[in-house]
Write a protein that holds these residues in place. Structure first.
Motif, PDB file in Angstrom:
ATOM      1  N   GLY A 200       0.797  -1.220   0.000  1.00  0.00           N
ATOM      2  CA  GLY A 200       0.000   0.000   0.000  1.00  0.00           C
ATOM      3  C   GLY A 200       0.828   1.268   0.000  1.00  0.00           C
ATOM      4  O   GLY A 200       0.341   2.332   0.378  1.00  0.00           O
ATOM      5  N   ARG A 257      -8.995   2.042  -2.282  1.00  0.00           N
ATOM      6  CA  ARG A 257      -7.577   2.269  -2.023  1.00  0.00           C
ATOM      7  C   ARG A 257      -7.359   3.584  -1.271  1.00  0.00           C
ATOM      8  O   ARG A 257      -6.513   3.675  -0.380  1.00  0.00           O
ATOM      9  CB  ARG A 257      -6.792   2.275  -3.346  1.00  0.00           C
ATOM     10  CG  ARG A 257      -6.704   0.909  -3.995  1.00  0.00           C
ATOM     11  CD  ARG A 257      -5.863   0.943  -5.258  1.00  0.00           C
ATOM     12  NE  ARG A 257      -4.447   1.104  -4.954  1.00  0.00           N
ATOM     13  CZ  ARG A 257      -3.622   0.102  -4.685  1.00  0.00           C
ATOM     14  NH1 ARG A 257      -4.062  -1.145  -4.649  1.00  0.00           N
ATOM     15  NH2 ARG A 257      -2.348   0.333  -4.445  1.00  0.00           N
ATOM     16  N   LYS A 261      -5.891   4.226   2.847  1.00  0.00           N
ATOM     17  CA  LYS A 261      -4.633   4.931   3.092  1.00  0.00           C
ATOM     18  C   LYS A 261      -4.801   6.280   3.794  1.00  0.00           C
ATOM     19  O   LYS A 261      -3.890   6.735   4.471  1.00  0.00           O
ATOM     20  CB  LYS A 261      -3.891   5.154   1.768  1.00  0.00           C
ATOM     21  CG  LYS A 261      -3.478   3.880   1.068  1.00  0.00           C
ATOM     22  CD  LYS A 261      -2.717   4.160  -0.201  1.00  0.00           C
ATOM     23  CE  LYS A 261      -1.362   4.748   0.087  1.00  0.00           C
ATOM     24  NZ  LYS A 261      -0.532   4.903  -1.103  1.00  0.00           N
TER      25      LYS A 261
END
Length: 369
Positions: A200, A257, A261
Motif C-alpha cells: 500500500g 484504495r 490509506k
C-alpha cells in the motif's frame, strides 16, 4: 578502545555535500559513467543522513563491537531499517515508499560497484529524481536544512529534461552474460515495486517523473518495468504505455484504495463526483482515462495519491459547492410555466372541449363528454 565520537552536524553537512555533488555530476552536459557515479553519491548522502537522524533520536549508529575489531557503523541498509522501524521519516512522506526507493538505489549501487549494471539510464532516472525530493523533505523535517537553498533549481533535481515517457520497452532476445546481469536487476526491481504496491505504499514517493514545475507526471508501476534488454545491454527502445496498466482502478477500486490509506472519514462516490467537478479530474489524463467508445473512466495511482492528500474539510467544502451547483442547474433547466392562449382548457370533472378527450380532474372520477 572507546567508541568514536560522531558529530551530527558533520554527518548532516557531509550528507548535503554528497547530494549536491550527485546533482552536479548528473547535470554535467557530458559525463561518462554518469548514472553509476550519481547513484554512489546519492546512496552515500542517504547513509549519512539516516545516521544523523538515528543519532538525533538517541539511537545507536554502531554495531556491537567484536573483540579485536574496530567499531563499525551501520550500513546504509541497516540504517534505513532502523529509521523505518522507529518511524523517523517525515509524516507527509510515505515511509514504505521512501524505503523502497532507497533500497532500489542501494541495489543498483551494489551491482554497479562490484560488477556491471548495464545502460539503465531510462529506468534509474525516476528513482533518482524522486529520491532527491524525498531527501529534501527528510533533511528539512529533521534539521531545517533545505537542499533548495544550495541549488539553482532551474536545472531541476537531476536534470532539465526527463527521459521519454513511461518506461516500458520492446522485447528482444538477450544473449550475452552482461545482458543476463541487467535482466536480473530488472527482475529484482520489479519485485521491489510489486512489494511496495502490495504494502500500500505511495508509489509517487518511490519513483516518478516530474515536469519543469515539479508536479508529478506519473508514478512508476511494476508494469512500466517489463524489460528485455538488447544484446550487450544496448540502449532499449521506449514504447507507449498501456492505460490498462497506468490507470487500472475503477471508481469503486479507487475509493477503496484511498480509504485504506487516508486519515479521516471514509469517502464515497458523492465525494468523488464533487471532486471531479471541482478540479476537472476527468480531463486530467494523469488521473483519468476513458476509451473513446467507453462509458466509464478508470483511474491511476496518482489519483489515489491526490485524494489521499486532501483533508475532510476540503471534501466537505467541495461537496457543499457541488450541491449548490446541482441546485442551480435544476433551477435553470426548469423554466417558469407561462399560460398559452391556444392551449386547450381542461374542465374540472368534465371533458376537453377543444379536443373531445376525456379528462380526469384531481380527486374525481372520469369526466363525461
Amino acid at each position: 578502545m572507546p567508541q568514536p565520537y560522531v558529530s551530527s552536524r558533520r554527518l548532516v553537512a557531509n550528507s548535503l555535500s554528497a547530494m549536491l555533488a550527485a546533482i552536479e555530476v548528473y547535470n554535467k552536459p557530458r559525463m561518462e559513467y554518469r548514472d553509476e557515479v550519481t547513484v554512489l553519491l546519492v546512496v552515500n548522502a542517504w547513509e549519512l543522513a539516516l545516521k544523523a537522524v538515528l543519532k538525533k533520536a538517541g539511537l545507536r549508529i554502531f554495531y556491537k563491537k567484536r573483540r579485536g575489531e574496530a567499531y563499525r557503523t551501520l550500513t546504509a541498509e541497516d540504517a534505513l531499517k532502523q529509521a523505518l522501524n522507529h518511524k523517523l521519516f517525515p509524516p507527509a512522506v510515505d515511509r514504505k515508499a521512501l524505503a523502497a526507493n532507497v533500497r532500489v538505489l542501494i541495489e543498483y549501487r551494489n551491482r554497479a560497484t562490484h560488477l556491471y549494471a548495464g545502460d539503465l539510464a531510462e529506468i534509474i532516472y525516476p528513482f533518482l529524481q524522486t529520491s532527491v525530493l524525498n531527501y529534501r523533505d527528510l533533511m528539512f523535517d529533521n534539521f531545517q536544512k533545505d537542499l533548495a537553498d544550495s541549488i539553482t533549481w532551474q536545472l531541476l533535481p537531476l536534470g532539465a529534461k526527463a527521459p521519454s515517457g513511461p518506461v516500458q520497452f520492446m522485447k528482444s532476445n538477450p544473449s550475452a552474460s552482461t545482458v543476463a546481469e541487467v535482466q536480473e536487476f530488472i527482475d529484482d526491481l520489479r519485485s521491489m515495486v510489486d512489494q511496495a504496491a502490495a504494502d500500500g505504499a505511495d508509489l509517487q514517493r518511490m519513483a516518478a517523473v516530474y515536469d519543469v514545475h515539479l508536479r508529478s507526471a506519473k508514478a512508476v508501476s511494476s508494469s512500466d518495468l517489463v524489460v528485455s534488454v538488447a544484446k550487450e545491454g544496448g540502449r532499449v527502445v521506449v514504447k507507449k504505455s498501456d492505460p490498462n496498466h497506468s490507470h487500472p482502478y475503477t471508481t469503486n477500486e479507487l475509493l477503496d484504495r484511498v480509504n485504506a490509506k487516508r486519515k479521516g472519514r471514509p469517502l464515497n462516490s458523492r465525494d468523488h463526483q464533487a471532486l471531479c467537478w471541482k478540479e476537472n479530474l476527468r480531463d486530467n489524463t494523469r488521473m483519468a482515462w476513458k476509451h473513446a467508445k467507453g462509458v466509464s473512466y478508470t483511474w491511476s495511482g496518482e489519483a489515489v495519491s491526490h485524494m489521499v492528500g486532501l483533508d475532510d474539510a476540503y471534501f466537505d467544502r467541495v461537496r457543499t459547492e457541488y450541491s449548490a451547483e446541482l441546485r442551480r442547474r435544476r433551477r435553470s433547466s426548469t423554466p417558469s410555466r407561462v399560460a398559452d392562449p391556444m392551449e386547450p382548457v381542461h374542465l374540472r370533472g368534465g371533458c376537453d372541449r377543444a379536443g373531445g378527450r376525456e379528462s380526469r380532474s384531481r380527486g374525481h372520477g372520469p369526466g363525461v363528454c
